[in-house]
Scaffold this motif. Structure first.
Motif, PDB file in Angstrom:
ATOM      1  N   ARG A 177      43.747  36.288  32.874  1.00  0.00           N
ATOM      2  CA  ARG A 177      43.502  35.971  34.283  1.00  0.00           C
ATOM      3  C   ARG A 177      44.265  36.926  35.182  1.00  0.00           C
ATOM      4  O   ARG A 177      43.739  37.421  36.182  1.00  0.00           O
ATOM      5  N   ARG A 178      45.518  37.192  34.801  1.00  0.00           N
ATOM      6  CA  ARG A 178      46.320  38.124  35.602  1.00  0.00           C
ATOM      7  C   ARG A 178      45.722  39.525  35.572  1.00  0.00           C
ATOM      8  O   ARG A 178      45.642  40.212  36.593  1.00  0.00           O
ATOM      9  N   GLU A 179      45.278  39.908  34.397  1.00  0.00           N
ATOM     10  CA  GLU A 179      44.626  41.210  34.221  1.00  0.00           C
ATOM     11  C   GLU A 179      43.449  41.335  35.189  1.00  0.00           C
ATOM     12  O   GLU A 179      43.282  42.313  35.905  1.00  0.00           O
ATOM     13  N   LYS A 180      42.651  40.277  35.216  1.00  0.00           N
ATOM     14  CA  LYS A 180      41.464  40.283  36.056  1.00  0.00           C
ATOM     15  C   LYS A 180      41.842  40.303  37.543  1.00  0.00           C
ATOM     16  O   LYS A 180      41.210  40.977  38.362  1.00  0.00           O
ATOM     17  N   ALA A 181      42.884  39.563  37.884  1.00  0.00           N
ATOM     18  CA  ALA A 181      43.330  39.516  39.279  1.00  0.00           C
ATOM     19  C   ALA A 181      43.805  40.900  39.730  1.00  0.00           C
ATOM     20  O   ALA A 181      43.520  41.331  40.851  1.00  0.00           O
ATOM     21  N   TYR A 182      44.523  41.598  38.845  1.00  0.00           N
ATOM     22  CA  TYR A 182      44.956  42.957  39.174  1.00  0.00           C
ATOM     23  C   TYR A 182      43.767  43.871  39.426  1.00  0.00           C
ATOM     24  O   TYR A 182      43.755  44.680  40.357  1.00  0.00           O
ATOM     25  N   GLU A 183      42.764  43.706  38.586  1.00  0.00           N
ATOM     26  CA  GLU A 183      41.557  44.519  38.711  1.00  0.00           C
ATOM     27  C   GLU A 183      40.878  44.272  40.068  1.00  0.00           C
ATOM     28  O   GLU A 183      40.470  45.204  40.754  1.00  0.00           O
ATOM     29  N   LEU A 184      40.823  42.981  40.454  1.00  0.00           N
ATOM     30  CA  LEU A 184      40.199  42.643  41.734  1.00  0.00           C
ATOM     31  C   LEU A 184      41.013  43.152  42.914  1.00  0.00           C
ATOM     32  O   LEU A 184      40.465  43.589  43.915  1.00  0.00           O
ATOM     33  N   LEU A 185      42.310  43.091  42.754  1.00  0.00           N
ATOM     34  CA  LEU A 185      43.201  43.578  43.799  1.00  0.00           C
ATOM     35  C   LEU A 185      42.891  45.049  44.078  1.00  0.00           C
ATOM     36  O   LEU A 185      42.767  45.481  45.220  1.00  0.00           O
ATOM     37  N   ARG A 186      42.719  45.796  42.998  1.00  0.00           N
ATOM     38  CA  ARG A 186      42.407  47.209  43.150  1.00  0.00           C
ATOM     39  C   ARG A 186      41.022  47.364  43.786  1.00  0.00           C
ATOM     40  O   ARG A 186      40.806  48.181  44.661  1.00  0.00           O
ATOM     41  N   TYR A 187      40.110  46.514  43.348  1.00  0.00           N
ATOM     42  CA  TYR A 187      38.734  46.615  43.841  1.00  0.00           C
ATOM     43  C   TYR A 187      38.652  46.408  45.356  1.00  0.00           C
ATOM     44  O   TYR A 187      37.900  47.086  46.040  1.00  0.00           O
ATOM     45  N   VAL A 188      39.443  45.468  45.878  1.00  0.00           N
ATOM     46  CA  VAL A 188      39.382  45.222  47.321  1.00  0.00           C
ATOM     47  C   VAL A 188      40.310  46.156  48.105  1.00  0.00           C
ATOM     48  O   VAL A 188      40.464  46.017  49.310  1.00  0.00           O
ATOM     49  N   GLY A 189      40.920  47.093  47.405  1.00  0.00           N
ATOM     50  CA  GLY A 189      41.674  48.130  48.106  1.00  0.00           C
ATOM     51  C   GLY A 189      43.114  47.777  48.421  1.00  0.00           C
ATOM     52  O   GLY A 189      43.671  48.269  49.396  1.00  0.00           O
ATOM     53  N   LEU A 190      43.731  46.904  47.613  1.00  0.00           N
ATOM     54  CA  LEU A 190      45.140  46.607  47.820  1.00  0.00           C
ATOM     55  C   LEU A 190      45.934  47.169  46.641  1.00  0.00           C
ATOM     56  O   LEU A 190      45.549  46.977  45.490  1.00  0.00           O
ATOM     57  N   PRO A 191      47.048  47.853  46.908  1.00  0.00           N
ATOM     58  CA  PRO A 191      47.847  48.412  45.816  1.00  0.00           C
ATOM     59  C   PRO A 191      48.455  47.302  44.965  1.00  0.00           C
ATOM     60  O   PRO A 191      48.736  46.207  45.468  1.00  0.00           O
TER      61      PRO A 191
END
Lengths: 326, 330
Positions: free
Chosen positions: B140-154
Motif C-alpha cells: 500500500r505504501r509502495e502504491k501511495a508513493y507511486e501516486l504521489l509521484r503521479y500527481v506531481g508531489l516529491p
C-alpha cells in the motif's frame, strides 16, 4: 495635486512569529483620480487587501503596522490624522464593502436600523429622516419593496441582497471613494453580474471613485479602466486594462492571463501553467519575488528588487527585462 | 476527431440516471408548522458515457452537488433510477453498494476540510486501500508513493501533515487518494474553485492527464463556466433542481438555447471582455428551493416567458442530435 487619492511608498508590515516580519504591502504607490475605477488584482497574499485596509486605517495593530509611506487624500496625509479625525474620513469620505456581507452586518438589528445608524453617524439628521433616507437608499440599490425590507434581519436576505445593503450603507454618506474588497467573490455568477452593474452605474451617477480589489481578471475587464497587478506584496504592473490585457509586460501578468481557461480555449488543450506556488512572504527569494517561477529569468533577476519603471502610455512594470510600451 | 470520442460514443453509457429526485425534509421554523420540503434534485435524467467528462454547471442551490452525491449513493434518492454499468443501484443495500464504491470516488472542493489533519499525506493516500484491496501494508505504501509521484508531489512530502501543504498541493493529495483504488468514475465537485488562479491551471492539467492516462469517466461539477467548458465533453445546466439544458460543450456555448443558459454565459466575466460587451443581465434572484415556483422553475426570472410557463413544467426534448432542452419556447 490632481489625484483624489495618492498612495506613496506604502509599506505595511506584519509580525508573523518571533522576530519574523513580512511586508504584506511593500513600497506600494499609486494614484486614484476623481470618479475613476481602479482595480487591484492579485492572488492570495499579494497584498491587495492589506493595501485597502491601510488606506482605511484598519490594519490590525498588533500584529500589523504601517512602516512608512504616505496616503494622501485630497493632499492630506491620512496616516498623520488623529484617530478621531480619521473616523471622520473613514465611512464618511471613504466607504468600504467587504467580501462576506453576512459578517459585516449585525445579525440582531434590522437592516433598516443599521442603515439609519450609518446615516446618523455621518449626518446631522433626525431618526425619522434617517429612516426615510434608508428607504430611499435601498431603492437606489434596487432592492424591491424597500418599505418592507427595512424591517427584515440580515439572515432573511440572500447574499446578493446583503451585498446591496452593504453598498447602500457605504454610500449613505456620499463618499468620494468606495473601496470594494472582493465584493462579488461569494456570489453566484448571475448575481455577481448584477452587483457589478450596480457598482458601475452608482459610481458613474455619483462620480464616486472606486478602488476595486479582486482576484478575478475577468471581473477586472468588466469594471475598471486601469488596473494594478500585485504579487507578493509589490506592484508588478500597472496600466490601462485594455493594453495590460492585450500586451502584458510582466511575466507574471502574462502567465496569469494565459493560465485562465477562456471560453475560446479549445477543449483539452493543455493550459499554460505558472510553475510552483505563490511564495511564502517570510521566505521570499532574493531579488525579484517572482524569480523562482519566472520562465524568462536571467542572472540579474536574483540580485535586486526590480523597481517599478514607467514604460510609456501610462504603463508601469517592475521587471528588469520588460521593454517599452506599445 | 479524436479516437477517445469515437470509442465513447460507441460504448453504452456508464451511468443512466432517470427521473432522479431527492427531497430533503426539515423541521419547520414555526412550532407545529408544516415541515419544510426542499426538492434539491427534481426529476433529472441524463447519461454519462464511458470515458467522457460530463460537466454540471449552475448556481448555488441548483442541485449539482446533490446530483453528484446521488450518483455515488452518498445520498439515497427519493425516487428515480440510477443504472450503473447495467445495474440499478438506486435502492441496493449499503452492503452491496460497498463492493461498488471502489469504482467510484470523489474529489472535494475544499482541500482544507477534506483531509484528516492528523494523518500524514502518505497515510491519507493509502487509507482507501485498506478497505478496498488485499495489498499488504508495504504494498500500500509502495502504491501511495507511486501516486504521489503521479500527481506531481516529491516523495519527501510523504510524511508531512495536511497543514504543511498549500491549497493546490492538498488538492493533489485529494486526487491521489481518489486514484488509489483505481476507480472507473470520479465526481469532481468544484475541484479548483478554492484555488488561486495560477494554481488552478496546474490542477486542471492534472485532471486532464489522469483522465486520459486512466481512461476515467468524470462528472465535473463547477460554477465557473469557462472551467467546465474547457474540461467537459458535454455540459448540463441545472437550475433549482432541474436540468434545463444538456449538450456538447462547444455547442452549448456557441448555441445556448435555454434563456437561462444564455444569461449564464453572458454573465461570465471574461478577460477578452475589455470592450464592454452588452450583458444580458438576469433580473431578480434565485427563488428559495423551499418555495419552488410552479411550472418552469426559471419563469420568475425569464424575460421571454409566456402564459403557460407559470403553469406547466416544460418537458425535456431533444431539439438537435445530442442537444436537449426543457423550455416551452423552443
Amino acid at each position: 495635486m490632481g489625484a483624489l487619492l495618492e498612495v506613496r511608498d506604502l509599506t505595511t508590515r506584519f509580525r508573523v512569529g518571533r522576530r519574523v516580519f513580512i511586508n504584506a504591502a511593500d513600497h506600494v504607490g499609486f494614484t486614484l483620480d476623481e470618479g475613476e475605477t481602479l482595480a487591484i488584482v492579485g492572488e492570495s497574499g499579494s497584498g491587495k487587501s492589506v493595501t485597502a485596509l491601510s488606506v482605511m486605517g484598519l490594519v490590525p495593530n498588533p500584529p500589523g503596522r504601517i512602516e512608512h509611506g504616505e496616503i494622501l487624500f485630497r493632499g492630506e496625509d491620512l496616516l498623520k490624522l488623529t484617530p478621531r479625525r480619521m473616523r471622520g474620513v473613514r465611512g464618511n469620505k471613504i466607504g468600504m464593502i467587504f467580501q462576506e456581507p453576512m459578517s459585516s452586518l449585525n445579525p440582531v438589528f434590522t437592516i433598516g436600523s443599521q442603515i439609519a445608524e450609518a446615516i446618523l453617524t455621518h449626518n446631522d439628521v433626525s431618526r425619522a429622516e434617517a429612516r426615510s433616507r434608508a428607504i430611499e437608499l435601498l431603492k437606489q440599490v434596487e432592492i424591491p419593496d424597500p418599505e418592507r425590507r427595512v424591517k427584515t434581519y440580515p439572515h432573511q436576505m440572500s447574499g446578493g441582497m446583503r451585498q446591496r445593503v452593504m453598498i447602500c450603507m457605504a454610500l449613505a454618506s456620499s463618499p468620494d471613494i468606495l473601496i470594494a474588497d472582493e465584493p462579488t467573490t461569494a456570489l453566484d455568477v448571475t448575481i455577481q453580474a448584477q452587483i457589478l452593474e450596480l457598482i458601475r452605474s452608482l459610481a458613474r451617477e455619483r462620480n464616486t471613485a472606486v478602488l476595486f480589489i479582486t482576484h478575478d481578471l475577468g471581473v477586472v475587464a468588466g469594471i475598471a479602466r486601469r488596473a494594478i497587478v500585485m504579487y507578493a506584496g509589490r506592484i508588478v504592473e500597472m496600466g490601462p486594462v485594455k493594453e495590460l490585457f492585450a500586451k502584458p509586460l510582466h511575466p507574471y501578468t502574462r502567465g496569469l492571463l494565459r493560465a485562465i481557461p477562456k471560453l475560446a480555449t479549445p477543449r483539452g488543450q493543455p493550459l499554460y501553467t505558472i510553475p510552483g506556488i505563490v511564495p511564502d512572504l517570510s521566505r521570499l527569494p532574493l531579488g525579484c519575488a517572482f524569480v523562482t517561477r519566472c520562465p524568462d529569468r536571467e542572472a540579474i533577476c536574483g540580485k535586486g528588487k526590480p523597481p517599478l519603471r514607467t514604460l510609456g502610455d501610462g504603463r508601469q512594470c517592475a521587471c528588469f527585462l520588460a521593454e517599452g510600451g506599445v | 476527431m479524436d479516437s477517445r470520442m469515437d470509442s465513447a460514443a460507441a460504448a453504452s453509457p456508464l451511468y443512466e440516471a432517470r427521473g432522479l429526485t431527492k427531497v430533503f425534509t426539515s423541521k419547520s421554523s414555526a412550532i407545529g408548522g408544516k415541515p419544510l420540503v426542499v426538492r434539491a434534485v427534481n426529476d433529472v435524467s441524463f447519461d454519462i458515457n464511458n470515458g467522457e467528462v460530463l460537466g454540471l454547471v449552475g448556481e448555488s442551490g441548483c442541485g449539482k452537488t446533490t446530483t453528484g452525491r446521488l450518483l455515488l449513493r452518498l445520498l439515497d434518492p427519493t425516487s428515480g433510477s440510477i443504472v450503473y454499468a447495467g445495474r440499478d443501484i438506486a435502492r441496493i443495500p449499503n452492503r452491496a453498494m460497498r463492493a461498488l464504491r471502489k469504482d467510484m470516488q470523489i474529489i472535494f472542493q475544499d482541500p482544507f476540510s477534506s483531509l484528516n489533519p492528523r494523518m500524514t499525506c502518505l497515510d491519507i493516500i493509502a487509507e482507501p486501500l485498506i478497505l478496498h484491496s488485499s495489498l499488504t501494508r508495504a504494498q500500500r505504501r509502495e502504491k501511495a508513493y507511486e501516486l504521489l509521484r503521479y500527481v506531481g508531489l516529491p516523495k519527501e512530502y510523504a510524511p508531512r501533515f495536511p497543514h504543511e501543504f498549500s491549497g493546490g498541493q492538498r488538492q493533489r493529495i485529494g486526487i491521489a487518494r481518489a486514484l488509489s483504488v483505481d476507480p472507473k468514475f470520479i465526481v469532481c465537485d468544484e475541484p479548483v474553485s478554492a484555488l488561486d488562479v495560477s494554481v488552478q491551471s496546474q490542477v486542471l492539467n492534472l485532471i486532464q492527464k489522469l483522465r486520459h492516462d486512466r481512461s476515467l469517466t468524470l462528472l465535473f461539477i463547477a460554477h465557473g463556466l469557462n472551467v467546465v467548458k474547457y474540461i467537459s465533453d458535454r455540459v448540463g445546466v441545472m437550475y433549482l433542481g432541474s436540468l434545463l439544458e444538456l449538450a456538447d460543450s462547444e455547442e452549448i456555448y456557441l448555441r445556448p438555447l435555454h434563456p437561462y443558459t444564455q444569461s449564464l454565459i453572458s454573465a461570465i466575466p471574461d478577460v477578452d471582455d475589455t470592450a464592454g460587451r452588452e450583458r444580458q443581465l438576469l433580473r431578480g434572484e434565485i427563488p428559495s428551493p423551499t418555495n419552488m415556483p410552479s411550472g418552469c422553475p426559471f419563469h420568475t426570472r425569464c424575460s421571454r416567458k409566456i402564459g403557460r410557463c407559470a403553469d406547466e413544467k416544460p418537458l425535456t426534448r431533444e431539439v438537435a442530435p445530442g442537444h436537449s432542452v426543457a423550455c416551452h419556447l423552443i
